[in-house]
Write a protein that holds these residues in place. Structure first.
Motif, PDB file in Angstrom:
ATOM      1  N   TYR A 735      39.869  31.506  25.422  1.00  0.00           N
ATOM      2  CA  TYR A 735      40.619  30.870  24.758  1.00  0.00           C
ATOM      3  C   TYR A 735      38.967  30.258  23.270  1.00  0.00           C
ATOM      4  O   TYR A 735      39.676  30.197  22.589  1.00  0.00           O
ATOM      5  N   VAL A 736      37.785  30.217  24.176  1.00  0.00           N
ATOM      6  CA  VAL A 736      36.790  29.884  23.411  1.00  0.00           C
ATOM      7  C   VAL A 736      36.640  31.295  22.518  1.00  0.00           C
ATOM      8  O   VAL A 736      36.711  31.384  21.249  1.00  0.00           O
ATOM      9  N   SER A 738      38.988  33.505  21.826  1.00  0.00           N
ATOM     10  CA  SER A 738      40.203  33.193  21.236  1.00  0.00           C
ATOM     11  C   SER A 738      40.170  32.771  19.604  1.00  0.00           C
ATOM     12  O   SER A 738      39.841  33.301  18.580  1.00  0.00           O
ATOM     13  N   GLU A 786      45.912  36.196  19.553  1.00  0.00           N
ATOM     14  CA  GLU A 786      46.969  34.952  20.259  1.00  0.00           C
ATOM     15  C   GLU A 786      47.531  35.516  21.192  1.00  0.00           C
ATOM     16  O   GLU A 786      48.003  35.386  22.447  1.00  0.00           O
ATOM     17  N   LEU A 789      45.629  36.300  24.398  1.00  0.00           N
ATOM     18  CA  LEU A 789      45.514  34.796  24.438  1.00  0.00           C
ATOM     19  C   LEU A 789      46.380  34.101  25.774  1.00  0.00           C
ATOM     20  O   LEU A 789      46.386  33.349  26.725  1.00  0.00           O
ATOM     21  N   ARG A 793      46.732  33.398  29.602  1.00  0.00           N
ATOM     22  CA  ARG A 793      46.694  32.023  30.283  1.00  0.00           C
ATOM     23  C   ARG A 793      48.401  32.478  31.049  1.00  0.00           C
ATOM     24  O   ARG A 793      48.214  31.766  32.463  1.00  0.00           O
ATOM     25  N   GLU A 815      63.932  22.967  17.709  1.00  0.00           N
ATOM     26  CA  GLU A 815      63.139  22.490  16.591  1.00  0.00           C
ATOM     27  C   GLU A 815      62.035  23.476  15.725  1.00  0.00           C
ATOM     28  O   GLU A 815      62.205  22.828  14.744  1.00  0.00           O
ATOM     29  N   ASN A 816      61.293  23.737  16.814  1.00  0.00           N
ATOM     30  CA  ASN A 816      60.308  24.281  16.816  1.00  0.00           C
ATOM     31  C   ASN A 816      60.300  25.734  15.452  1.00  0.00           C
ATOM     32  O   ASN A 816      59.571  25.849  14.745  1.00  0.00           O
ATOM     33  N   PHE A 841      55.873  24.701  30.031  1.00  0.00           N
ATOM     34  CA  PHE A 841      54.511  25.098  28.368  1.00  0.00           C
ATOM     35  C   PHE A 841      55.077  26.581  28.449  1.00  0.00           C
ATOM     36  O   PHE A 841      55.883  27.538  27.128  1.00  0.00           O
TER      37      PHE A 841
END
Lengths: 961, 147
Positions: A735-736, A738, A786, A789, A793, A815-816, A841
């Motif tokens: 995360y960091v 990235s 991205e 990552l 994940r 929608e996104n 998710f």
């Protein structure tokens, strides 16, 4: 002398008042007396005397009794009567109304020449228009003439009518007084204190027991006063008769009539009369018999005492229930100080008040009530049972209710006793029942039979029952008609007694009897006695029988049981023996025991002998002690796998034995014998030993393995922990890093864009293009970072499954992607999707990726159409997807109408960094589908793709239901 | 309601990003005063002490000492600050994190754009947001501004 009127005046007629005048004025010539000149001297003289007398006088002159009278006499004639006509008239003419009375008297005077005297004589007289009764006190006296012969009669008189009337009235009054006194029940007394005499009425005399004389000595009366009152009475009399006091006398004392002995309690009220010399001359009054009152008073005091001291509750209330009196004990019961302002219902315990209120009207209806109710002690707050008796008090004359009275008893103790009594009675009932049952089942029958027929003469209830008859049936009937068949032995016995006359006793004598009309054998301890007449001849039999059937039956059963028991033991394949008593006499040893443990010995050598005599070797072993323990303490003893060493003919033998020593109790409960069961378990023991050794080995092996496994597990756990830690590190690192990687790239883009914005004119075309390329390269790198990552994940995320509706998730994703969908004009058709347990998710990522891909690879001139389908499937055993056979999955398809791909690449496209097209053609990092596959693996699902170039592609995702 | 001057607070430890924001605001028609803070602590300090509160606060997430998330929590806890619109201003966009920040009361999530024009556009949207009253009741789609 001649008066001025012309009439002659005579001196002897001088004066004399009115009468004198009348006499002088009268013409006497035609009267029997003639002219006054002719009157004899004696007459004249008598007349003169009369006329001048102030005393009433009347003259009857001569044999004709001619009348003459004076002024003093005249009133006696009254008015409208004889005056003055009778003056100079003949007696019998003048006095017709009483001539019969006075004539004889007058005659007597003429005859005797002596005076008469009459006192208060009643002589009627005509006057005042009527004949009046009058009373006279008079004297007829002779008047002599000059010759000494009778000339006439002089009457000197007084009319005493008034006095007589008065006297008569007085007498009447006296009588009335006496009568009144009689009526009042009073005694009267009249004392002359000077002479100390007493007059009293009949009643008083009666009371005092006095002699009937009118006047008696006062001392006689005093005798009647009882000793202790005498002084007091004397003093009271002295006080009253003392001139200085008021003279009033009022005293109560007791008298005793010395004849009858009757005592009276009397009250004397009277007065002393004092004369001018201050001497009491009269002392009189009345006497009232207050004995009754006294008695009444005593009774009243007694009554009050009873009420005041009574342990009962006594109260009085008016008709409205307001309490007027409560006795001291009543107050105590209720713990009231006073009874003022209280109502009768205030006594009652609150819970019982309703009932009390119902009772009060009964009082007015029936006149009383009696009920058990609870009163309430104000102080202790306790309630207690009372027998509440209330009744109305009526005025005897008017019959009006004047008060409500209550006399009530505290029955609290009684109530308790009642409860106790009830318990006791219940107890008694139970005992009675028990006794009845007792009698029923253990009767002794007594009966007598006479004659050869053994006729029932007398039989008690118990024996009646045995004979199966009621009272009426049995007596007078032959015994053997009553009993059923099967009693011939009884008949024989009774016949023999008639013959021999000897008493026979038998125990457990059987008799057949009908019970519920079925013949049953009962057993009796029986005595048969001969009955003899005066001559000594046997005429009958008396039978006394005790029903011992139960015990006999039991005994039989017991005997039978014992037999069975023995049989059982003897036949048992288990070695069994019975030892009796502390000597351990071998009573019984079954065959198995003989063979197994007593090998080599015969029954004769063993049975009836003491154990230790037969096997002396046992003495030093534990068994004898254990056996004796069982006998003494009665406790069963068991041992398993005991090692027994026995000396036999075959030498010393070792056995392993399971044995039980069971105490056999007698009827009295004492243990008198032991049943021994023994089991030879030598073989088993040996086998067990072997098994145990083996299992021990096994255990240690298992232990070893377990230890190894445990340590391996520990290592595994440690590894997992490490892995998790690493994962966590990795995640935050990803995360960091990235972020840190993207930051500079973004700045490159930013600065580049500013340069382009600001210095566009200054740049050459090449320069512009270069800067754009810089920006593009930076973008790409950002995309890569991205996706890396995201991929990381997908691998390291700790999955949190949630139950989600996939339709909703799809809608969110669409929608996104709204912008992309709208700009490309993409049409999406979708089936209804299920609700599943998923990682939200990650599944969103899947949808997003697949749809984005579908749009991306739609082809140049195509309007992209994406079709999403859903179905439930169950796959066969073997499948290339690695899914569990026969398990239900949902199979979702995302199909597009894009460019598709060669089927041979269907697997490859899911590899990381695998791209089927050059970067310029279709942008992408090549990580996307790898991420999707990873996600499906996380869900224990799968993904596959199918396609043909130009025919669009269909992606199949499988998720477990 | 349009304002004469918009006061903006920015907490970001990156100098370049800070400068980008200031320059972008300068190029907008509205008059904007930007106050910048190196870290969350300084921002909170000033917020607590100041009477003059900003119309909007931009929070970078990655900051030393006190990060954006923590600042957001403090701001929303403090009554006098709780109504101020907060924009999360970050390089990264993690949807899960964004949801959390949305729930915690952030009004907008602006992903740092990679072009200046885009930045200007985004800031214009922010100013419009202020003008509209700064209502936080928005769905996730409206919450996130990215290019």
């Amino acid at each position: 002398m001649i008066s001025k009127t012309g009439k002659p005046q005579f001196n002897f007629l001088r004066g004399g008042g009115e009468m004198g005048e009348i006499i002088r004025g009268k013409n006497w010539k035609n009267t029997p007396l003639g002219a006054p000149e002719t009157w004899p001297q004696s007459l004249k003289f008598a007349l003169t005397t009369m006329l001048h007398s102030a005393f009433p006088c009347f003259i009857f002159w001569g044999k004709d009794y001619v009348g003459l009278y004076n002024d003093a006499y005249r009133p006696s004639l009254g008015s409208k009567g004889k005056h003055p006509f009778i003056l100079g008239q003949k007696g019998k003419d003048a006095w017709p109304e009483n001539w019969d009375v006075i004539h004889p008297l007058l005659q007597r005077v003429w005859q005797t020449e002596k005076a008469t005297y009459s006192e208060d004589q009643r002589i009627p007289i005509e006057r005042n228009d009527t004949i009046e009764d009058a009373y006279w006190t008079f004297s007829y006296s002779p008047i002599f003439d000059e010759n000494g012969d009778m000339g006439g009669v002089l009457t000197t008189l007084i009319e005493t009518t008034q006095a007589v009337d008065a006297f008569q009235k007085l007498s009447l009054s006296e009588d009335e007084l006496k009568f009144a006194i009689e009526a009042t029940d009073l005694g009267t007394w009249d004392v002359d204190p000077i002479n100390n005499t007493l007059k009293s009425n009949r009643r008083l005399k009666e009371w005092f027991g006095l002699p009937p004389e009118e006047e008696i000595a006062l001392s006689q009366a005093a005798e009647a006063i009882i000793g202790k009152d005498r002084q007091r009475v004397r003093e009271a009399i002295q006080q009253a008769t003392d001139a200085r006091t008021s003279g009033k006398y009022d005293i109560s004392y007791t008298i005793r009539n010395k004849e009858t002995g009757q005592e009276r309690f009397v009250r004397a009220v009277g007065r002393a009369w004092i004369n001018d010399d201050n001497i009491c001359y009269r002392f009189n009054g009345t006497l009232q018999d207050n004995t009754d009152q006294r008695i009444i008073e005593k009774e009243r005091l007694k009554l009050i005492s009873i009420v005041e001291n009574s342990t009962e509750f006594i109260s009085l209330a008016d008709v409205h229930g307001t309490i007027e009196y409560v006795n001291p004990n009543g107050l105590q019961m209720l713990a009231w100080d006073t009874y003022g302002d209280r109502n009768i219902l205030d006594c009652i315990y609150s819970e019982d008040r309703e009932e009390a209120q119902k009772l009060v009207p009964q009082l007015f209806e029936k006149g009383f009530f009696s009920a058990e109710i609870r009163f309430h002690n104000q102080q202790t707050k306790k309630h207690f049972w009372m027998l509440w008796n209330a009744f109305e008090v009526k005025d005897p004359k008017s019959n009006e209710i004047v008060a409500l009275a209550s006399v009530s008893t505290n029955i609290e103790g009684q109530k308790l006793k009642e409860t106790e009594l009830q318990h006791a009675l219940a107890q008694i009932s139970k005992e009675k029942e028990k006794f009845r049952n007792l009698v029923k089942y253990a009767p002794i029958g007594i009966a007598t039979f006479t004659g050869k027929q053994h006729i029932v003469e007398m039989a008690n209830e118990a024996s009646m029952r045995v004979m199966g008859a009621g009272k009426k049936d049995a007596v007078g009937r032959p015994l053997f008609k009553l009993l059923p068949k099967g009693n011939s032995h009884l008949k024989t016995l009774m016949d023999s007694i008639l013959k021999t006359g000897k008493t026979i006793r038998q125990l457990e004598f059987p008799g057949v009897v009908l019970i519920d009309e079925k013949p049953e054998t009962l057993y009796f301890n029986v005595v048969f006695r001969p009955l003899t007449d005066e001559a000594g001849k046997t005429i009958g039999v008396m039978v006394v029988a005790d029903n011992v059937t139960e015990s006999v039956v039991l005994k039989h059963i017991l005997q039978e049981n014992e037999k069975q028991f023995r049989k059982l033991i003897m036949q048992s394949p288990i070695p069994m023996a019975i030892y009796a008593g502390e000597e351990l006499i071998i009573e019984l040893a079954n065959n198995t025991m003989m063979n197994n443990f007593m090998a080599g010995k015969s029954e004769g050598e063993v049975i009836g002998k003491s154990l230790l005599d037969v096997f002396p070797g046992l003495k030093d072993q534990k068994y004898p002690r254990q056996l004796l323990n069982v006998i003494r303490k009665g406790k069963t003893y068991s041992e398993k796998e005991s090692l027994v060493v026995l000396e036999g003919e075959k030498g010393t033998q070792e056995f392993y034995v399971d044995y039980d020593y069971i105490g056999l109790s007698d009827v009295d409960g004492k243990v008198s014998g032991i049943m021994v069961t023994a089991n030879d378990v030598t073989a088993q023991v040996k086998a067990k030993r072997k098994l145990m050794e083996f299992s021990k080995e096994l255990e240690s092996e298992v232990q070893k393995r377990t230890t190894l496994l445990a340590s391996a597990n520990k290592k595994l756990a440690a590894s997992i922990k490490k892995l998790e830690a690493t994962n966590a590190d990795l995640e935050s690192f990803a995360y960091v890093s990235s972020h840190d990687l993207q930051q500079p790239l973004r700045k490159i883009q930013m600065f580049t864009s500013r340069i382009i914005d600001r210095d566009l004119e200054n740049l050459s075309e090449g320069g512009q293009r270069d800067f754009e390329k810089i920006s593009l390269a930076a973008s790409r790198m950002r995309a890569l970072i991205e996706d890396l990552l995201a991929f990381s994940r997908a691998n390291t995320d700790s999955p949190e499954f949630e139950r989600k509706d996939l339709n909703m998730m799809l809608d969110e994703v669409l929608e996104n992607l709204e912008d992309k969908i709208n700009t490309t004009g993409t049409r999406i058709e979708t089936d209804s999707l299920v609700t599943l347990n998923i990682i939200p998710f990650q599944i969103r990522q899947v949808f997003q990726n697949l749809i984005e891909n579908a749009i991306k690879f739609s082809g140049k001139d195509n309007t992209p159409v994406i079709t999403i389908g859903s179905e439930k499937v169950r796959l066969e055993k073997e499948n290339t997807l690695g899914l569990v056979a026969e398990k239900e999955y949902v199979h979702i398809t995302v199909a597009d109408n894009g460019i598709g791909f060669e089927p041979q690449f269907a697997e490859k496209i899911f590899d990381v960094f695998q791209r089927l097209h050059a970067k310029l053609e279709y942008d992408g990092t090549g990580i996307g589908l790898a991420i999707v596959r990873k996600i499906m693996q996380n869900h224990n699902g799968a993904i596959s793709a199918s396609s043909a170039p130009g025919k669009g592609a269909t992606f199949h995702i499988y998720l477990p239901l | 309601m349009l304002k004469d001057n918009y006061s903006i607070f920015l907490a970001d430890d990156d100098q370049d990003d800070t400068q980008f924001l200031i320059d972008a605001f300068k190029e907008l028609p509205q008059a904007v005063t930007v106050t910048t803070f190196d870290n969350g602590v300084e921002l909170m300090d000033t917020l607590w002490k100041s009477d003059q509160l900003p119309h909007m606060i931009f929070l970078d997430l990655f900051m030393p000492m006190m990060n954006g998330e923590e600042c957001l929590a403090d701001i929303r806890n403090e009554t006098k600050l709780s109504k101020i619109p907060v924009v999360i201003y970050s390089t990264m966009l993690d949807m899960q994190k964004a949801e959390i920040l949305h729930q915690k009361g952030a009004n907008l999530y602006l992903r740092k754009p990679s072009s200046f024009e885009a930045l200007k556009d985004a800031l214009t949207q922010c100013i419009r947001y202020i003008d509209e009253g700064g209502n936080t009741a928005r769905g996730m789609a409206d919450f996130i501004i990215q290019y």
